[in-house]
Write an enzyme that holds these catalytic residues in place. Structure first.
Site, PDB file in Angstrom:
ATOM      1  N   CYS A 158       0.840  -1.203   0.000  1.00 25.55           N
ATOM      2  CA  CYS A 158       0.000   0.000   0.000  1.00 25.55           C
ATOM      3  C   CYS A 158       0.874   1.251   0.000  1.00 25.55           C
ATOM      4  CB  CYS A 158      -0.925  -0.019   1.228  1.00 25.55           C
ATOM      5  SG  CYS A 158      -1.973   1.451   1.323  1.00 25.55           S
ATOM      6  N   CYS A 183      -0.456   4.125   2.184  1.00 29.44           N
ATOM      7  CA  CYS A 183      -0.188   3.936   3.620  1.00 29.44           C
ATOM      8  C   CYS A 183       1.281   4.169   3.948  1.00 29.44           C
ATOM      9  CB  CYS A 183      -0.527   2.502   4.056  1.00 29.44           C
ATOM     10  SG  CYS A 183      -2.086   1.884   3.452  1.00 29.44           S
ATOM     11  N   ASP A 184       2.186   3.641   3.115  1.00 27.11           N
ATOM     12  CA  ASP A 184       3.580   3.505   3.559  1.00 27.11           C
ATOM     13  C   ASP A 184       4.591   4.410   2.863  1.00 27.11           C
ATOM     14  OD1 ASP A 184       2.734   1.594   5.338  1.00 27.11           O
ATOM     15  OD2 ASP A 184       3.051  -0.068   3.964  1.00 27.11           O
TER      16      ASP A 184
END
Ligand code: NAP
Length: 330
Positions: A136, A139-140
């Site tokens: 992701c 997200c990261d």
């Protein structure tokens, strides 16, 4: 006599538990069925920085809080694998599991999706250790600020996410197994503009696959192979983003609601209705999901609000949904 639940929710990830919290707090008799343990994919995440209200929380901690909150209002959670969901002639919904069957006046499918894996050496090890393998970018990406990273895939997700991750990374190398991208033209054009820009930081490795992810305790390099020439090379990097598609956990639904070719549950995205009145869908298993924790939670809440309307005004909600409202693919 069999208990009749007002709402039966399939899946205890963020979408299912958020739906349960709302249903139970509306004094609905609410049952959540989960085949393993509550949490879904987010349970594997150590550090969440993009869930509003929390600067940093782990997946297990957040899930435990939502679960407790839902149970506090009376939600029942049972460990059961759902095998089939059927609308009965009396309008109720039967949810048949491996051990038992349950009857609900409404149901919410929130069974999630799994990231498709490459299955190469190092992938599972570094992913499980939170040591540089991610599925992701949204997200990261910030964890890889100023670092060199490799991304894999050629679909819409891969291109959207690679363009996003490249805003943080020093350099991003996109590895794709063919020459052509499956992604929409506009994304391919945006990608190619960055690749061809003299100060762009995206490089392509086409006709290539990853054969291994390596490093001492954390990701340090990937090995790739050109599928046409068999030539092998190594790319030093600190992170590997794998964007090769999602596998929705929907095989058990094939004889009930409509699914897209890739297996996502079709719905009219606004009301989250499936084609079967009284059966709603929420989270990563539905068509068009943004695949984010916060959107899964939002979907769960939305689906719970829809079950409330459905139980109040069944006549309107039992009308067939126009095909125009149900996207076929996206
Ligand atoms: P996808 O469309 O299935 O693309 C997966 C990509 O990964 C493809 O390029 C595929 O290569 C590659 N791939 C698959 N298995 C691989 C493997 N083992 N090794 C290397 N490469 C592999 O998945 P997605 O991009 O996650 O999209 C899922 C669905 O959501 C699609 O319908 C997509 O259109 C939709 N979506 C839409 C938007 C949007 O409209 N903005 C955004 C995101 C997603 P090949 O091409 O060679 O098969």
């Amino acid at each position: 006599m069999t208990d009749i639940y007002d709402s039966i929710i399939i899946g205890a990830g963020p979408a299912g538990l958020a739906a349960a919290l709302y249903n139970a707090r509306d004094r609905f008799k609410t049952l959540v069925l989960e085949k393993f343990f509550p949490g879904g994919q987010i349970i594997n995440t150590d550090r969440i920085e993009n869930y509003p209200g929390y600067e940093n929380i782990s997946g297990p901690d957040l899930i435990e809080k939502i679960k407790k909150q839902a149970e506090g209002f009376g939600t029942e959670i049972k460990t059961e694998e759902v095998k089939k969901i059927t609308k009965l002639p009396d309008g109720n919904i039967e949810v048949a599991c491996d051990k038992d069957s349950f009857i609900g006046r409404s149901a919410i499918i929130a069974c999630g999706s799994d990231y498709r894996k490459l299955g190469v050496p190092g992938e599972a090890e570094f992913r499980n250790a939170g040591a540089g393998v991610s599925y992701c970018g949204t997200c990261d990406a910030p964890f890889f600020k100023g670092k060199d990273v490799v991304a894999i895939g050629g679909g819409n997700t891969a291109l959207e996410e690679a363009l996003h991750v490249a805003k943080f990374a020093a350099k991003l190398t996109l590895v794709h197994r063919r020459q052509e991208f499956r992604a929409t033209k506009v994304l391919v054009e945006e990608l190619m503009a960055k690749v061809n820009s003299p100060d762009g930081n995206i490089k392509l490795k086409l006709d290539s696959v990853i054969t291994a992810i390596e490093g001492a305790g954390k990701v340090e390099k990937v090995k790739i192979k050109n599928v046409k020439t068999n030539a092998e090379e190594e790319i030093p990097c600190s992170g590997v983003f794998i964007f090769v598609g999602m596998i929705p956990n929907t095989a058990f639904l094939k004889d009930s609601v409509d699914l897209t070719q890739a297996g996502f549950v079709k719905c009219d995205v606004g009301f989250l209705r499936t084609k079967i009145p009284g059966i709603f869908v929420a989270g990563d298993c539905r068509i068009g999901a943004a695949m984010q924790l916060a959107t899964a939670v939002g979907d769960g809440v939305n689906a719970a609000m829809m079950t409330k309307q459905y139980l109040r005004e069944a006549d309107w909600w039992n009308q067939p949904i126009s095909d125009a409202l149900m996207p076929g693919e996206w």
